[in-house]
Design an enzyme around this catalytic site. Structure first.
Site, mmCIF file in Angstrom:
data_model
loop_
_atom_site.group_PDB
_atom_site.id
_atom_site.type_symbol
_atom_site.label_atom_id
_atom_site.label_comp_id
_atom_site.label_asym_id
_atom_site.label_seq_id
_atom_site.Cartn_x
_atom_site.Cartn_y
_atom_site.Cartn_z
ATOM 1 N N TYR A 31 44.640 3.520 63.580
ATOM 2 C CA TYR A 31 44.266 2.454 63.474
ATOM 3 C C TYR A 31 43.257 2.255 62.265
ATOM 4 C CZ TYR A 31 40.679 -1.394 63.469
ATOM 5 O OH TYR A 31 39.696 -2.410 62.821
ATOM 6 N N THR A 64 36.411 -2.772 59.071
ATOM 7 C CA THR A 64 35.717 -2.118 60.076
ATOM 8 C C THR A 64 34.912 -1.013 59.893
ATOM 9 O OG1 THR A 64 36.285 -0.883 62.188
ATOM 10 C CG2 THR A 64 37.870 -0.775 60.533
ATOM 11 N N ASP A 65 33.977 -0.718 60.433
ATOM 12 C CA ASP A 65 33.175 0.474 60.354
ATOM 13 C C ASP A 65 34.104 1.792 60.510
ATOM 14 O OD1 ASP A 65 33.164 0.356 63.063
ATOM 15 O OD2 ASP A 65 31.062 0.316 63.140
ATOM 16 N N GLU A 66 35.220 1.808 61.291
ATOM 17 C CA GLU A 66 35.964 2.967 61.827
ATOM 18 C C GLU A 66 36.459 3.549 60.631
ATOM 19 O OE1 GLU A 66 38.303 2.669 65.399
ATOM 20 O OE2 GLU A 66 37.140 0.589 65.770
ATOM 21 N N LYS A 88 43.578 0.741 58.376
ATOM 22 C CA LYS A 88 42.422 -0.057 57.653
ATOM 23 C C LYS A 88 41.886 0.455 56.426
ATOM 24 C CE LYS A 88 40.913 -3.317 58.932
ATOM 25 N NZ LYS A 88 41.396 -4.777 58.334
#
Length: 352
Positions: A159, A133-135, A163
């Site tokens: 989260y 993810t970009d997060e 990741k």
């Protein structure tokens, strides 16, 4: 040839499996634990299709993963399985540490053992594709350049931290053991089969039920939006031509505020399913912002276009219309995934 897909009954995973089998006859083995967001109904159109087999199981079960690799001899493992909802990670981070970190470690070790025993061309061809993810990159200011693949990791939620950890494990298994890995970091996905706890499906479902449309804070948080079948096609492109050990960012080139997203959904519903009581915008309700809410994400997807020739096929206007139309056409799917536990979660999360 076969591919093994983890988390293939979830939103992005199931769309990938369906897209893969529309484009290819190469068989798929789907492994999914069927937690609250995993739904076998997402794959119902593949019932009886000899190209697809489903296994209910946990990615933390190393013996099961090793058994599947030995039995099916896949040329690639595509790893979608993850706990992915930021709000849930704030109230219950333990599940995210287990699935996203321990689960990825377990898959890497099983894949390493399997790959090490392959011979010749099969060993050279094998890929471990990690979907992220970009997060993991953190939050951007209004004038900051979009995330590229060299951006420093600065995760801000349990989260995104889990990741980020999984991304680092994948990188380490390549550099230490030589495992042929690929990593993709995507922006916010939307489209059919999206579990209605995320922004877009929640707005559609709540609006149709006449319920409040909860918007965190001032609604000015910005995300880049990627239609889910575009994501699937990007993964196919990376799996086919990506350079081993490389990271590819996948974005939709669609930066929008949360408030603009909700206004767009309301306008489409006003057009396609008008409410005699008035515009659905009357249901917009501002609620207390969540802790540590990142202000802006934006993906620089030039690398995947430059090296692999991929660009998204959908604009946000075309993708969001398809999405709203799908939810309007599939009310039975929505009602079946909205279990009592899901309703309790939404009531608790947005009670403010």
């Amino acid at each position: 040839m076969t591919i093994l897909v983890t988390g293939g009954a979830g939103f992005i995973g199931s769309n990938f499996v369906l897209d893969w089998l529309r484009a290819s006859d190469e068989p798929v083995v789907t492994l999914d634990a069927l937690t609250y967001a995993g739904n076998l109904e997402n794959l119902a159109s593949l019932d009886g299709d000899a190209r697809h087999s489903f296994v209910k199981g946990d990615i933390c079960d190393g013996a099961l993963v090793a058994k599947l690799l030995a039995e099916h001899r896949p040329r690639a493992l595509v790893h979608f399985a993850a706990e992915s909802h930021v709000d849930r990670s704030i109230s219950g981070p333990g599940a995210f540490m287990r699935t996203n970190i321990e689960g990825t470690y377990t898959l890497l070790e099983a894949a390493r053992a399997y790959w090490s025993e392959l011979d010749g061309a099969a060993k050279a061809a094998f890929r471990f594709h990690h979907v992220s993810t970009d997060e993991v990159y953190g939050s951007l200011g209004a004038d900051d350049a979009p995330f590229d693949e060299t951006k420093t990791y600065e995760p801000n939620s349990p989260y995104s931290a889990s990741k980020a950890a999984s991304d680092h494990l994948v990188r380490a298994w390549h550099h230490t053991y030589g495992l042929p890995v690929l990593t993709t970091n995507c922006s916010n996905n939307y489209g059919p089969l999206h579990f209605p706890e995320k922004l877009i499906p929640l707005m559609i479902v709540n609006a149709l039920a006449g319920k409040p449309l909860p918007i965190y804070g001032d609604g000015q948080n910005v995300r880049d939006w990627l239609y889910v079948t575009d994501h699937a096609s990007a993964i196919r492109a990376v799996l086919a031509g990506g350079q081993v050990g490389e990271v590819y960012n996948i974005g939709g080139w669609n930066e929008m505020t949360n408030l603009d997203i909700v206004h767009t959904v309301c306008a489409l519903l006003d057009e396609l399913r008008p409410d005699p009581a008035g515009s659905y915008k009357r249901l917009i309700t501002y609620v207390k912002d969540r802790p540590g809410h990142d202000r802006r994400y934006a993906i620089d997807a030039r690398k995947i276009e430059r090296e692999l020739g991929w660009r998204p096929a959908e604009t946000f206007a075309t993708g969001i219309r398809k999405t709203v139309q799908w939810y309007l056409a599939n009310p039975d799917w929505v009602s079946r995934v909205q279990s009592g536990a899901y309703r309790d979660w939404v009531a608790q999360q947005y009670s403010a």
